[in-house]
Scaffold this motif. Structure first.
Motif, short mmCIF file in Angstrom:
data_model
loop_
_atom_site.label_atom_id
_atom_site.label_comp_id
_atom_site.label_asym_id
_atom_site.label_seq_id
_atom_site.Cartn_x
_atom_site.Cartn_y
_atom_site.Cartn_z
N SER A 167 -2.88 4.48 4.17
CA SER A 167 -2.43 3.82 2.94
C SER A 167 -3.58 3.04 2.29
CB SER A 167 -1.28 2.86 3.24
OG SER A 167 -0.97 2.06 2.12
N ASP A 168 -3.61 3.07 0.97
CA ASP A 168 -4.60 2.29 0.23
C ASP A 168 -4.34 0.79 0.33
OD1 ASP A 168 -5.86 4.61 -0.62
OD2 ASP A 168 -4.66 4.76 -2.46
N HIS A 169 -3.16 0.43 0.83
CA HIS A 169 -2.79 -0.99 0.89
C HIS A 169 -3.15 -1.65 2.23
CE1 HIS A 169 -0.64 -0.50 -2.88
NE2 HIS A 169 0.01 0.54 -2.37
N ALA A 197 -10.42 -4.05 12.55
CA ALA A 197 -10.93 -2.70 12.30
C ALA A 197 -9.86 -1.84 11.64
CB ALA A 197 -11.41 -2.07 13.60
N LEU A 198 -8.69 -1.78 12.25
CA LEU A 198 -7.58 -0.99 11.70
C LEU A 198 -6.29 -1.77 11.87
CD1 LEU A 198 -6.41 1.67 10.53
CD2 LEU A 198 -6.16 2.46 12.90
N SER A 199 -5.61 -2.03 10.77
CA SER A 199 -4.34 -2.73 10.83
C SER A 199 -3.28 -1.90 10.12
CB SER A 199 -4.44 -4.12 10.19
OG SER A 199 -4.88 -4.03 8.85
N THR A 200 -2.03 -2.11 10.49
CA THR A 200 -0.93 -1.40 9.86
C THR A 200 -0.45 -2.19 8.64
OG1 THR A 200 0.79 -2.53 11.14
CG2 THR A 200 -0.24 -0.59 12.14
N LEU A 272 8.77 0.61 9.57
CA LEU A 272 8.83 1.61 8.51
C LEU A 272 7.45 1.77 7.87
CD1 LEU A 272 11.09 3.35 7.21
CD2 LEU A 272 11.26 1.60 5.44
N LEU A 273 7.01 3.01 7.73
CA LEU A 273 5.71 3.28 7.12
C LEU A 273 5.79 3.30 5.60
CD1 LEU A 273 2.71 4.11 7.43
CD2 LEU A 273 3.50 6.49 7.47
N ALA A 274 6.84 3.89 5.07
CA ALA A 274 6.99 4.03 3.62
C ALA A 274 8.47 4.16 3.29
CB ALA A 274 6.23 5.25 3.12
#
Length: 390
Positions: A167-169, A197-200, A272-274
């Motif tokens: 996601s761009d967000h 580094a990487l977050s949800t 939930l992802l989207a």
């Protein structure tokens, strides 16, 4: 104030006693016939701290050393002592784990989140990978015959094929360099990142799950090697009966959801992802957990993000690489050789395919125990989507 201090004191005493007994009582039980991981932990108010304990290892010294590593990975001593201070915190302090011991190989991942050190929400992954015969740690390099080629390939894969789908967000989305924390399952390799580094989207530390199939040219699959002992070689071998057996429980290997599961419970656990996407007759639900990348839960057509009362009516994955079925690679002739002729075959034109959010092509249907396996190919007969239906 005095009452609150007394309550905290009693809670500290209770935790001090329970943290010793939490695994001691279980440890007194009869040891399993084969080495296995058992759950240890405490729950107090909203706080929950659990970690794995290895049991049944013939060498007590190695077992004790590995259990010390597992407990340290969970930060169990510090966090059980902290529970009394945060037993009403929201979001809560939680520590959970997943893992297994197979063929003398231990791989376990532990996740900590909540007010771990202060009132600020934190999210941390840790893992223990070891050979239980020697107690030696397993490094990511140890999984490959030529790690100097395999690891750069993984970095390129992450940057070229996975990064674009993020996601761009996201606050943080750096997939390289490769993280130090990882875990293996028979179905895939998961890389676990630090939050910076990487977050949800829910601001938790991220992870990426990779299928073994694209890594097959470099995997060390010797019979006495780590991956073969852990069951990876078996999962990469085309096997119709093993596939039928794997699907019999109503789930797809490597995906922690099954037909009939409560959707609300899955959303609460994996986030939930989207917003759900609608297909003809229902909704596709995507979750944040890395194992759900390119995986869709199929549920009813209720509007919006209301999931109470909804169950999983089907599972779809556009990312699969086990037991002879590899999305993006396997062709219809190959899976028909493996599984035989389907009991039904349906062509989907552009309109029918769009209604199901698929590419135009052909779907073959197979009875799989009490369930139905649908394999959907594009117009060039390449496998693109796999469905498990009631």
């Amino acid at each position: 104030m005095k009452h609150r201090l007394m309550t905290l004191l009693l809670a500290f005493i209770l935790i001090a006693n329970l943290s010793v007994a939490a695994c001691a009582e279980a440890g007194e039980a009869e040891a399993p016939a084969e080495p296995a991981l058992a759950d240890c932990g405490l729950d107090l108010g909203t706080a929950s701290v659990h970690w794995p304990e290895l049991r049944g290892l013939p060498d007590a010294e190695i077992q004790d050393a590995l259990n010390a590593q597992l407990r340290a990975a969970a930060d169990a001593d510090t966090l059980t002592a902290r529970m009394a201070l945060v037993m009403s915190a929201e979001p809560p302090l939680t520590v959970s784990w997943e893992g297994d011991v197979r063929g003398g190989v231990l791989s376990a991942v532990i996740y900590r989140e909540g007010p771990l050190t202060d009132d600020r929400f934190r999210s941390v992954w840790a893992a223990v990978n070891a050979d239980t015969a020697t107690g030696e740690a397993i490094a990511l390099r140890d999984l490959f015959t030529d790690p100097d080629e395999a690891l750069p390939y993984i970095e390129t894969w992450l940057e070229d094929d996975i990064a674009w789908g993020l996601s761009d967000h996201l606050m943080n989305s750096e997939l390289t360099p490769l993280p130090e924390v990882f875990a293996i399952t028979p179905e895939g390799l998961t890389l676990y990142y630090k939050t910076n580094a990487l977050s949800t989207l829910s601001d938790r530390a991220g992870a990426v799950t990779l299928d073994w199939a694209p890594l097959a040219p470099w995997l060390d699959l010797r019979e006495d090697g780590i991956l073969a002992r852990f069951g990876v070689k078996d999962m990469l071998t085309p096997d119709a009966s093993a596939l039928t057996e794997a699907l019999a429980g109503g789930s797809l290997p490597g995906i922690p959801a099954a037909l009939g599961d409560d959707v609300r419970a899955l959303v609460d656990r994996y986030h939930l992802l989207a917003d759900p996407d609608f297909y003809d007759g229902g909704r596709y639900v995507q979750l944040e957990d890395s194992r759900f990348r390119d995986v869709f839960l199929m549920t009813d057509a209720l509007s919006g993000k209301q999931f109470d009362g909804s169950t999983v009516l089907g599972l779809r994955t556009d990312r699969f690489g086990l037991l002879g079925l590899i999305t993006g690679a396997t062709v219809r002739e190959e899976w028909r050789t493996l599984l035989g002729e389907p009991y039904a075959s349906v062509e989907l034109d552009s309109a029918a395919a769009e209604a199901m959010r698929l590419v135009p092509g052909t779907s073959d249907y197979y009875h799989c125990g009490e369930h139905i396996l649908q394999l959907h190919a594009d117009e060039e007969d390449v496998l693109r989507s796999i469905f498990l239906l009631p």
